[in-house]
Write a protein that holds these residues in place. Structure first.
Motif, mmCIF file in Angstrom:
data_model
loop_
_atom_site.group_PDB
_atom_site.id
_atom_site.type_symbol
_atom_site.label_atom_id
_atom_site.label_comp_id
_atom_site.label_asym_id
_atom_site.label_seq_id
_atom_site.Cartn_x
_atom_site.Cartn_y
_atom_site.Cartn_z
ATOM 1 N N LEU A 1 0.831 -1.205 0.000
ATOM 2 C CA LEU A 1 0.000 0.000 0.000
ATOM 3 C C LEU A 1 0.865 1.255 0.000
ATOM 4 C CD1 LEU A 1 -2.861 1.146 0.018
ATOM 5 C CD2 LEU A 1 -2.821 1.004 2.524
ATOM 6 N N ALA A 2 2.009 1.225 0.680
ATOM 7 C CA ALA A 2 2.924 2.372 0.681
ATOM 8 C C ALA A 2 3.430 2.665 -0.735
ATOM 9 C CB ALA A 2 4.089 2.113 1.631
ATOM 10 N N HIS A 3 3.727 1.612 -1.488
ATOM 11 C CA HIS A 3 4.172 1.780 -2.879
ATOM 12 C C HIS A 3 3.033 2.310 -3.753
ATOM 13 C CE1 HIS A 3 7.405 -0.765 -1.401
ATOM 14 N NE2 HIS A 3 8.106 -0.424 -2.461
ATOM 15 N N ILE A 4 1.853 1.754 -3.576
ATOM 16 C CA ILE A 4 0.687 2.186 -4.345
ATOM 17 C C ILE A 4 0.394 3.660 -4.053
ATOM 18 C CG2 ILE A 4 -1.814 1.903 -4.606
ATOM 19 C CD1 ILE A 4 -1.321 -1.133 -4.069
ATOM 20 N N LYS A 5 0.500 4.052 -2.793
ATOM 21 C CA LYS A 5 0.237 5.439 -2.410
ATOM 22 C C LYS A 5 1.146 6.410 -3.154
ATOM 23 C CE LYS A 5 2.030 7.493 0.946
ATOM 24 N NZ LYS A 5 2.619 8.156 2.067
ATOM 25 N N VAL A 6 2.422 6.075 -3.268
ATOM 26 C CA VAL A 6 3.369 6.950 -3.964
ATOM 27 C C VAL A 6 2.984 7.091 -5.439
ATOM 28 C CG1 VAL A 6 5.772 7.168 -4.734
ATOM 29 C CG2 VAL A 6 5.273 6.511 -2.374
ATOM 30 N N VAL A 7 2.681 5.977 -6.087
ATOM 31 C CA VAL A 7 2.317 6.012 -7.513
ATOM 32 C C VAL A 7 1.009 6.773 -7.706
ATOM 33 C CG1 VAL A 7 1.670 4.600 -9.509
ATOM 34 C CG2 VAL A 7 3.586 3.909 -8.048
ATOM 35 N N VAL A 8 0.011 6.471 -6.896
ATOM 36 C CA VAL A 8 -1.296 7.128 -7.021
ATOM 37 C C VAL A 8 -1.157 8.628 -6.773
ATOM 38 C CG1 VAL A 8 -3.577 7.331 -5.945
ATOM 39 C CG2 VAL A 8 -2.664 5.076 -6.500
ATOM 40 N N ALA A 9 -0.474 9.011 -5.707
ATOM 41 C CA ALA A 9 -0.323 10.433 -5.381
ATOM 42 C C ALA A 9 0.394 11.182 -6.504
ATOM 43 C CB ALA A 9 0.419 10.594 -4.067
ATOM 44 N N THR A 10 1.414 10.568 -7.067
ATOM 45 C CA THR A 10 2.161 11.201 -8.157
ATOM 46 C C THR A 10 1.260 11.428 -9.365
ATOM 47 O OG1 THR A 10 4.238 10.226 -7.410
ATOM 48 C CG2 THR A 10 4.145 10.961 -9.703
ATOM 49 N N LYS A 11 0.514 10.400 -9.756
ATOM 50 C CA LYS A 11 -0.355 10.518 -10.929
ATOM 51 C C LYS A 11 -1.491 11.508 -10.697
ATOM 52 C CE LYS A 11 -1.119 7.420 -13.848
ATOM 53 N NZ LYS A 11 -0.455 7.808 -15.091
ATOM 54 N N LEU A 12 -2.117 11.441 -9.537
ATOM 55 C CA LEU A 12 -3.242 12.331 -9.276
ATOM 56 C C LEU A 12 -2.793 13.777 -9.113
ATOM 57 C CD1 LEU A 12 -5.500 10.142 -6.973
ATOM 58 C CD2 LEU A 12 -5.566 10.415 -9.464
ATOM 59 N N ARG A 13 -1.590 13.983 -8.585
ATOM 60 C CA ARG A 13 -1.046 15.340 -8.478
ATOM 61 C C ARG A 13 -0.887 15.951 -9.879
ATOM 62 N NH1 ARG A 13 2.772 14.342 -5.036
ATOM 63 N NH2 ARG A 13 4.268 13.642 -6.590
ATOM 64 N N ARG B 1 12.621 0.883 -5.094
ATOM 65 C CA ARG B 1 12.619 1.795 -6.250
ATOM 66 C C ARG B 1 12.273 1.069 -7.554
ATOM 67 N NH1 ARG B 1 12.912 6.600 -4.580
ATOM 68 N NH2 ARG B 1 14.367 7.232 -2.978
ATOM 69 N N GLU B 2 12.734 -0.168 -7.712
ATOM 70 C CA GLU B 2 12.415 -0.927 -8.924
ATOM 71 C C GLU B 2 10.915 -1.214 -9.015
ATOM 72 O OE1 GLU B 2 14.821 -4.389 -9.634
ATOM 73 O OE2 GLU B 2 16.653 -3.309 -9.101
ATOM 74 N N LEU B 3 10.319 -1.574 -7.875
ATOM 75 C CA LEU B 3 8.885 -1.832 -7.863
ATOM 76 C C LEU B 3 8.114 -0.543 -8.138
ATOM 77 C CD1 LEU B 3 6.449 -3.662 -7.506
ATOM 78 C CD2 LEU B 3 6.615 -3.275 -5.033
ATOM 79 N N LEU B 4 8.541 0.563 -7.552
ATOM 80 C CA LEU B 4 7.880 1.846 -7.825
ATOM 81 C C LEU B 4 7.922 2.174 -9.317
ATOM 82 C CD1 LEU B 4 9.052 4.155 -4.910
ATOM 83 C CD2 LEU B 4 6.719 3.404 -5.388
ATOM 84 N N ALA B 5 9.072 1.973 -9.936
ATOM 85 C CA ALA B 5 9.208 2.252 -11.368
ATOM 86 C C ALA B 5 8.293 1.343 -12.184
ATOM 87 C CB ALA B 5 10.665 2.082 -11.805
ATOM 88 N N ARG B 6 8.224 0.065 -11.814
ATOM 89 C CA ARG B 6 7.365 -0.881 -12.542
ATOM 90 C C ARG B 6 5.887 -0.513 -12.392
ATOM 91 N NH1 ARG B 6 7.970 -6.301 -10.258
ATOM 92 N NH2 ARG B 6 5.805 -6.382 -9.699
ATOM 93 N N LEU B 7 5.468 -0.175 -11.163
ATOM 94 C CA LEU B 7 4.078 0.203 -10.929
ATOM 95 C C LEU B 7 3.730 1.496 -11.680
ATOM 96 C CD1 LEU B 7 3.726 -0.561 -7.110
ATOM 97 C CD2 LEU B 7 2.879 -1.944 -9.015
ATOM 98 N N ALA B 8 4.650 2.453 -11.662
ATOM 99 C CA ALA B 8 4.413 3.717 -12.371
ATOM 100 C C ALA B 8 4.283 3.470 -13.870
ATOM 101 C CB ALA B 8 5.540 4.698 -12.080
ATOM 102 N N ALA B 9 5.136 2.624 -14.420
ATOM 103 C CA ALA B 9 5.070 2.307 -15.846
ATOM 104 C C ALA B 9 3.748 1.621 -16.190
ATOM 105 C CB ALA B 9 6.258 1.437 -16.257
ATOM 106 N N GLU B 10 3.326 0.675 -15.367
ATOM 107 C CA GLU B 10 2.048 -0.012 -15.599
ATOM 108 C C GLU B 10 0.879 0.958 -15.564
ATOM 109 O OE1 GLU B 10 0.937 -3.376 -13.229
ATOM 110 O OE2 GLU B 10 2.883 -4.316 -13.503
#
Length: 101
Positions: A20-32, A76-85
């Motif tokens: 959830l911490a990883h998802i939060k970073v990706v979601v917050a970045t995209k929604l911002r 960081r690798e997982l964050l990059a993968r989630l952001a790309a997806e």
């Protein structure tokens, strides 16, 4: 186990804290950036139905609630993968087992 509250529903989506911490970073970045996308996951065996998808956009209220006080460190690798997806037409798909707590 963390909880993601989506919209005005009272029933949260249960997601392991570290994921959830990883998802939060990706979601917050995209929604911002005012970028909308889908977030999908498979249901655990004890929950009816096979999978769910929600539409993430800046006007829909979200609340992230964590059981633990620490995020356990972000990968960081997982964050990059989630952001790309999240940038694909399929949207962000999360497997609740991708990180063990």
């Amino acid at each position: 186990m963390g909880h993601l509250y989506y919209g005005n529903t009272a029933e949260p989506i249960e997601i392991p804290d570290r994921l959830l911490a990883h998802i939060k970073v990706v979601v917050a970045t995209k929604l911002r950036r005012s970028e909308s996308f889908t977030l999908s996951w498979r249901h655990p065996e004890d929950i009816p139905g096979g999978r769910s998808t929600i539409w993430m956009q800046p006007s829909i209220p979200l609340r992230f609630v964590f059981q633990s006080e620490s995020d356990g460190g972000l990968d960081r690798e997982l964050l990059a993968r989630l952001a790309a997806e999240s940038n694909t037409s399929n949207g962000l798909f999360v497997d609740f087992d991708m990180l063990e707590e």
